[in-house]
Design an enzyme around this catalytic site. Structure first.
Site, short mmCIF file in Angstrom:
data_model
loop_
_atom_site.label_atom_id
_atom_site.label_comp_id
_atom_site.label_asym_id
_atom_site.label_seq_id
_atom_site.Cartn_x
_atom_site.Cartn_y
_atom_site.Cartn_z
N ASN A 99 0.82 -1.21 0.00
CA ASN A 99 0.00 0.00 0.00
C ASN A 99 0.85 1.25 0.00
OD1 ASN A 99 -2.98 -0.87 0.49
ND2 ASN A 99 -1.73 -2.17 1.81
N GLU A 152 -0.63 -0.71 -4.50
CA GLU A 152 -2.01 -0.25 -4.34
C GLU A 152 -2.04 1.23 -4.03
OE1 GLU A 152 -4.32 -2.68 -1.71
OE2 GLU A 152 -3.80 -4.53 -2.79
N ASP A 170 -6.97 1.32 -5.23
CA ASP A 170 -7.50 0.81 -3.97
C ASP A 170 -8.79 1.53 -3.57
OD1 ASP A 170 -7.54 -0.76 -1.74
OD2 ASP A 170 -5.67 -0.01 -0.87
N GLU A 210 -12.77 -6.52 -1.96
CA GLU A 210 -12.18 -6.54 -0.62
C GLU A 210 -13.23 -6.91 0.42
OE1 GLU A 210 -11.00 -2.41 -0.20
OE2 GLU A 210 -8.95 -2.99 -0.65
P1 C2E Z 1 -6.81 -1.40 2.91
O1 C2E Z 1 -5.67 -1.27 2.01
O2 C2E Z 1 -8.17 -1.25 2.31
O3 C2E Z 1 -6.67 -2.80 3.59
C1 C2E Z 1 -7.67 -3.66 3.77
C2 C2E Z 1 -8.16 -3.55 5.17
O4 C2E Z 1 -9.30 -4.39 5.30
C3 C2E Z 1 -7.17 -4.06 6.18
O5 C2E Z 1 -7.36 -3.31 7.34
C4 C2E Z 1 -7.62 -5.49 6.41
O6 C2E Z 1 -7.22 -5.99 7.66
C5 C2E Z 1 -9.10 -5.30 6.36
N1 C2E Z 1 -9.78 -6.50 5.99
C6 C2E Z 1 -9.35 -7.48 5.19
N2 C2E Z 1 -10.26 -8.42 5.04
C7 C2E Z 1 -11.33 -8.05 5.77
C8 C2E Z 1 -12.62 -8.61 5.99
O7 C2E Z 1 -12.98 -9.67 5.48
N3 C2E Z 1 -13.47 -7.91 6.79
C9 C2E Z 1 -13.11 -6.74 7.36
N4 C2E Z 1 -14.02 -6.13 8.13
N5 C2E Z 1 -11.91 -6.20 7.17
C10 C2E Z 1 -11.02 -6.83 6.38
P2 C2E Z 1 -6.16 -2.76 8.12
O8 C2E Z 1 -5.05 -3.72 8.15
O9 C2E Z 1 -6.72 -2.24 9.40
O10 C2E Z 1 -5.69 -1.58 7.24
C11 C2E Z 1 -6.45 -0.45 7.12
C12 C2E Z 1 -5.87 0.43 6.07
O11 C2E Z 1 -4.61 0.93 6.48
C13 C2E Z 1 -5.60 -0.28 4.79
O12 C2E Z 1 -6.75 -0.40 4.08
C14 C2E Z 1 -4.58 0.63 4.15
O13 C2E Z 1 -5.21 1.73 3.53
C15 C2E Z 1 -3.83 1.14 5.34
N6 C2E Z 1 -2.56 0.40 5.47
C16 C2E Z 1 -2.35 -0.79 6.05
N7 C2E Z 1 -1.05 -1.15 5.92
C17 C2E Z 1 -0.42 -0.13 5.27
C18 C2E Z 1 0.92 0.13 4.83
O14 C2E Z 1 1.85 -0.67 5.02
N8 C2E Z 1 1.16 1.29 4.17
C19 C2E Z 1 0.18 2.19 3.93
N9 C2E Z 1 0.49 3.29 3.28
N10 C2E Z 1 -1.09 1.97 4.31
C20 C2E Z 1 -1.39 0.85 4.97
CA CA Z 2 -8.79 -1.21 0.20
CA CA Z 3 -4.94 -1.94 0.14
#
Ligand code: C2E
Ligand code: CA
Ligand code: CA
Length: 534
Positions: free
Chosen positions: A93, A125, A155, A212
């Site tokens: 990401n 992404e 994304d 997603e």
């Molecule tokens: P995102 O890129 O849309 O990541 C998907 C989010 O949906 C992730 O939340 C994931 O844990 C969650 N998710 C996946 N499958 C499911 C599901 O079946 N149900 C539900 N309710 N949730 C699910 P997460 O890990 O809390 O990440 C939130 C956001 O934070 C990410 O959204 C992304 O925008 C950002 N992020 C996470 N890691 C990174 C990173 O390394 N760098 C950057 N720049 N952003 C990050």
């Molecule tokens: Ca996403």
């Molecule tokens: Ca993503």
């Protein structure tokens, strides 16, 4: 219990290298096969609960630490590359603010090369908001990322202010459908429509669509049905630490359990083989070439589509129907068909209704139509319209009526005719007599069949009769014979039997048709006259 943190803690975490990548499977919906992983940042400060990415990522972003965060996560994630069998991909990401940094492609390339991860297995992404900030720079960076060999995914699609022209002008390979749509999709038709439109848009722009937040089989099934190719979510696996990668790679694919049974034998699968435009063209050709009239009505009984055949039946061009209601287009029969249309709208399939349509001002004569209404259900089983089939059975109906009428005529003729009709095959076997024969002789159909009728003949007349018939069978000349028949009351009656052959298409005799005439009075008169003369 997730905890809140402040900037100093985030800074310290980055300095102490506390952030770790987690890996969430991305699968092909149709087969459940693993295609790759998305890398998600995780932070659990020592002796405290986990901090949500939404809490530390924006702090890092707002305070110029996001580049550092990305490098830390990428480095650790790429180190896992050796356990990632080819051709599985890794998706990372990028935060919106990073799309201002022209050195981004170079940083990503260096990190991948250092870890030995081929760049064509890396997906970057990007969210829409990052692009809109500075389109020119975003274009440079995305083009740069493509140039080093990465794939690009847009994304959270559908949540921001999407500009379709950006979507088209930037070099994206995939589109990620935001999980908010996926979660509401099974409940409301509106989100279903949005999801269908996004997937359609993705496909028409040749982008891979990835849903997603897929949590249930029902969602996966519906997404597949709507044409989405890939999925990611708890149904396939939660984000897990690197040590669990081998286990996730080895896990058997989670194919859909009910998709095919829900939508019939393999249709889902085969329908995805062709692109929508192709599919539509094929369907249109079948639709127009069908030997019956077909149309589709929406829930307000408006024509959504109509094939040429049905339009021609009514003598009105196809275009005149679209958007009009049934009542507007066929007012002369609407009152009659309406109750059936309403029932079908409630979900009942109605087959083979016969309607006669009066001659109308379009110069048609009376017509008889056979009509079927089939409710069309959406993915959630709600009736969204009716598929209508109309066959013009006017000619068949006329022939049937005429036939019935001539049959009636014949029956009356037979009933009123004092003669007894008979049918005989080409070998001389009796096939049929009317009831009047039974009334006369007491012999029923069974007893009369074949040569059984000879039983009723006077013993002296049997031989000459058989001979006369044999001669006629041989020569094909009409039969004309007289014999006495034993009546139910015990007396004898003179009868005259006359018949002619019917010749088949190849010249051979197929049947003999004839009738028996009661000539007893005439015979008795003749005999009396003879006696008188003597
Ligand atoms: P995102 O890129 O849309 O990541 C998907 C989010 O949906 C992730 O939340 C994931 O844990 C969650 N998710 C996946 N499958 C499911 C599901 O079946 N149900 C539900 N309710 N949730 C699910 P997460 O890990 O809390 O990440 C939130 C956001 O934070 C990410 O959204 C992304 O925008 C950002 N992020 C996470 N890691 C990174 C990173 O390394 N760098 C950057 N720049 N952003 C990050
Ligand atoms: Ca996403
Ligand atoms: Ca993503």
């Amino acid at each position: 219990m997730p905890v809140r943190v402040d900037l100093a803690e985030v800074r310290r975490a980055l300095e102490n290298d506390e952030l770790v990548p987690c890996f969430q499977p991305v699968v092909e919906l149709h087969t459940g096969l693993l295609k790759g992983f998305e890398v998600l940042a995780r932070w659990q400060p020592p002796e405290r609960g986990p901090v949500l990415p939404e809490n530390f990522i924006c702090l890092a972003e707002e305070n110029g630490l996001i580049g550092l965060l990305m490098q830390q996560i990428m480095r650790k994630a790429f180190e896992s590359a050796p356990v990632l069998p080819e051709p599985l991909t890794l998706a990372v990401n990028i935060s919106p603010s990073q799309l201002r940094d022209l050195s981004l492609p170079g940083q990503i390339r260096d990190a991948a090369e250092k870890a030995g991860l081929p760049l064509d297995r890396l997906v970057v992404e990007i969210t829409e908001s990052g692009i809109l900030d500075n389109l020119e720079r975003a274009r440079k960076i995305t083009t740069g990322l493509k140039a080093i060999g990465c794939e690009l995914a847009l994304d959270d699609f559908g949540t921001g202010y999407s500009s379709l022209s950006h979507l088209q002008s930037l070099p994206f390979d995939a589109l990620k459908l935001d999980r908010s749509f996926v979660s509401s999709m099974t409940n409301t038709r509106e989100s279903r429509k949005i999801v269908a439109a996004i997937i359609g848009l993705g496909r028409s722009l040749d982008l891979l669509t990835i849903a997603e937040g897929v949590e249930t089989d029902e969602q996966a099934e519906m997404l597949l049905w709507l044409g989405c190719e890939m999925g990611q979510g708890w149904l396939y696996g939660k984000p897990s630490t690197a040590d669990r990668i081998p286990q996730m790679v080895e896990a058997p694919p989670r194919a859909l359990s009910t998709a095919l049974s829900l939508h019939g034998d393999g249709w889902v699968v085969s329908s995805l083989e062709a692109f929508p435009a192709q599919r539509l063209a094929q369907l249109q050709a079948i639709y127009d070439g069908a030997p019956v009239g077909l149309c589709f009505l929406d829930s307000n009984l408006r024509y959504v589509s109509i094939n040429k055949r049905l339009a021609a039946m009514n003598g009105v061009p196809v275009e005149a129907y679209l958007g009009k209601t049934v009542e507007e287009m066929i007012p002369e029969v609407f009152a009659e068909v309406e109750p059936f249309l309403r029932r079908a709208m409630k979900g009942e399939a109605i087959q083979d209704l016969e309607f006669s349509r009066p001659a109308n001002n379009r110069g048609k004569t009376d017509a008889t139509n056979m009509v079927s209404y089939q409710p069309a259900l959406d993915e959630a089983g709600e009736v969204i319209g009716l598929s209508v089939m109309v066959a013009d059975i006017t000619d068949r109906k006329r022939t049937e009526d005429a036939l019935r009428e001539s049959e009636n005529h014949l029956r009356y003729m037979v009933e009123l005719n004092p003669e007894i009709p008979w049918v005989m095959d080409s070998e001389g076997n009796n096939l049929d007599f009317t009831v009047r024969w039974t009334e006369l002789t007491g012999l029923n159909k069974e007893q009369t069949r074949n040569l059984g009728w000879l039983e009723a003949l006077h013993p002296e007349d049997v031989e000459p009769t058989m001979k006369a018939i044999a001669d006629a069978l041989h020569s094909g000349e009409p039969i004309d014979i007289e014999y006495r028949v034993k009546c139910v009351n015990g007396g004898w009656k003179w009868m005259r039997s006359r018949g002619s052959p019917r010749v088949g298409p190849s010249g051979q005799i197929v049947r003999w048709y004839g009738s028996l005439e009661d000539i007893d009075d005439r015979k008795q008169l003749q005999e009396a006259l003879l006696k008188f003369r003597m």
